[in-house]
Design an enzyme around this catalytic site. Sequence first.
Site, mmCIF file in Angstrom:
data_model
loop_
_atom_site.group_PDB
_atom_site.id
_atom_site.type_symbol
_atom_site.label_atom_id
_atom_site.label_comp_id
_atom_site.label_asym_id
_atom_site.label_seq_id
_atom_site.Cartn_x
_atom_site.Cartn_y
_atom_site.Cartn_z
ATOM 1 N N LYS A 150 0.912 -1.021 0.000
ATOM 2 C CA LYS A 150 -0.048 -0.042 -0.065
ATOM 3 C C LYS A 150 0.810 1.130 -0.002
ATOM 4 C CE LYS A 150 -3.919 -1.998 2.424
ATOM 5 N NZ LYS A 150 -4.709 -1.661 1.323
ATOM 6 N N ARG A 159 -10.360 -11.567 1.746
ATOM 7 C CA ARG A 159 -10.933 -12.590 1.007
ATOM 8 C C ARG A 159 -10.334 -14.015 1.253
ATOM 9 N NH1 ARG A 159 -11.531 -9.123 -4.191
ATOM 10 N NH2 ARG A 159 -11.414 -7.394 -2.577
HETATM 11 N N1 BES Z 1 -8.127 -3.848 4.485
HETATM 12 C C1 BES Z 1 -8.445 -3.416 3.029
HETATM 13 C C2 BES Z 1 -9.489 -2.534 2.777
HETATM 14 C C3 BES Z 1 -9.785 -1.242 3.537
HETATM 15 C C4 BES Z 1 -9.376 -0.085 2.731
HETATM 16 C C5 BES Z 1 -10.293 -1.210 4.701
HETATM 17 C C6 BES Z 1 -9.733 1.183 3.530
HETATM 18 C C7 BES Z 1 -10.436 0.026 5.257
HETATM 19 C C8 BES Z 1 -10.111 1.248 4.761
HETATM 20 C C9 BES Z 1 -8.180 -4.536 2.046
HETATM 21 O O1 BES Z 1 -7.489 -5.612 2.447
HETATM 22 C C10 BES Z 1 -7.615 -4.264 0.849
HETATM 23 O O2 BES Z 1 -6.570 -3.609 0.820
HETATM 24 N N2 BES Z 1 -8.616 -4.107 -0.024
HETATM 25 C C11 BES Z 1 -8.237 -3.604 -1.535
HETATM 26 C C12 BES Z 1 -8.710 -4.461 -2.667
HETATM 27 C C13 BES Z 1 -8.190 -4.614 -3.764
HETATM 28 C C14 BES Z 1 -6.736 -4.973 -3.995
HETATM 29 C C15 BES Z 1 -9.006 -5.354 -4.781
HETATM 30 C C16 BES Z 1 -8.713 -2.365 -1.825
HETATM 31 O O3 BES Z 1 -9.812 -2.010 -1.288
HETATM 32 O O4 BES Z 1 -7.982 -1.380 -2.346
HETATM 33 MN MN MN Z 2 -5.498 -5.566 1.855
#
Ligand code: BES
Ligand code: MN
Length: 497
Positions: free
Chosen positions: A271, A345
């Site tokens: 990230k 997931r």
């Molecule tokens: N934990 C994150 C989702 C999230 C984002 C929670 C902001 C709370 C606040 C999750 O694991 C994630 O990174 N999801 C990705 C999915 C994508 C790679 C398809 C996302 O939402 O960007």
């Molecule tokens: Mn994630």
Amino acid sequence: MDIKFAAEGRGDAIAVMAADKAQLLASGQALDAKTNGAIAKAMQTARFTGASGQMLEIFSPVGVDAARILVIGVGDLERAEGAAAEKFGAAAARKVNGSGGEKLVLHSETLTHLTAAEAAARAAIGARLGVYRFDAYRTKLKPEQKPSLQEITVVLDGPAAARSRYEKESTLVEAVHFARDLVAEPPNVLYPAEFARRLKELERFGLEVSVLGEAEMEKLGMHALLGVGRGSARESQLVVMRWKGLRNANAQPIALVGKGVTFDTGGISLKPGPGMEEMKGDMGGAAAVSGAMMAIAARKAKANVVGVVGLVENMPDGDAQRPGDIVKTMSGQTIEIQNTDAEGRLLLADAVWYAQDQHNPTTVIDLATLTGAVIVSLGHEYAGLFANDDDLAGAIVAAGQAEGEPVWRLPLGPAYDKMIDSPFADMKNIAGKPAAGSIIGASFIKRFIKDGVKWAHLDIAGTAWKPGPYDDPLHPSWATGYGVRLLNRLIAHKFED
Ligand code: BES
Ligand code: MN
Ligand code: ZN
């Protein structure tokens, strides 16, 4: 903080309710008479209308033995439900707690939709939820920054009924705070094994709690969950909490499953830096399930419920999983990892399968801070709901509404489902297009729900924590504890005998 229920009380602050059109309720009117009409005059001067959320503060009132009077709006009496009483208690308690007062007298009322006992109990619960803080690591608070409130007396005729009502629901507050603390804890303190240790302590409520480590999960073939934790120096854990409240302890349970990523860096699909610290809250689903299990056990719910939380840390490392890796799940299905940041997931695939395989539930409800996309859709107000059963969805919507934890249903369907087909494995963990992200996440989890099992998924990425300001009286901090109340009510209203 001491909470008392009594027919009268004394304190440095007295709080009374007012309804729309600046209408003082019974105890406000009595207090106004004592002050010779000072309250009514102050309401006029300040253009106070009694709208929900309004507060009027009157200092050193004449004729009353208190340093301040708080008049708090509850809005339209026809629409004032339990939440209005909770907000009344919360607003008053927060005000006094932040301004040096030690003793608060809350004058509760009989409301159109609430008995005096109900309103009083809800006011007390609201007060406790409203003064929540997470100060564990703040060593330099100045005296004026420290909470001051020590005692609340809720005043009404017939206090005994209110007290017993309150005592029945009191652990719910503890459960919400348990979840809030877990979400707020820093990730160096709350890693999977520490989370599991804290859940083991829930045995004092009569839950059976068992903890699986990596070796046991390896034997079960949970390679999707284990893959997420590969890059971490901390051992992944799966915690199972069982509550058997039915006479037939073997009757099919309800399974609550939670995503517990104690920190989500994204892994190799790292990230961006800014805001990454928020990902300490990526275990909000596991926190909600844990808090709900506490509440359900504490009130000895007449239902069989199993809570399963998958606890992992998603880190980049020489041994971390890569985009392109293919992992085999406990269900036997294979997944091509295309983005290591779509990790929730992956662990849920194994956690929901484990729950079904080992516990044969009629219904699986999973909660997860799954996608940033749900924040794009619904902001921080509603959680996203997905379900394969309209009845279950309706019950979840109703429970969320009643508890101030609202959800909004979003669709599923074959057109979305086929977007996660992979040429190299049974499926891939992202769709590849930046569209319908929350639905794709839900569709992925659905592939691990057995035929005939009722299932709902709540995407709580926007509601497990919130950006400030924390001016919602019942949500005074970053971590909300979202989900605990919804799940507790859902079990009580839909699944208890
Ligand atoms: N934990 C994150 C989702 C999230 C984002 C929670 C902001 C709370 C606040 C999750 O694991 C994630 O990174 N999801 C990705 C999915 C994508 C790679 C398809 C996302 O939402 O960007
Ligand atoms: Mn994630
Ligand atoms: Zn995540």
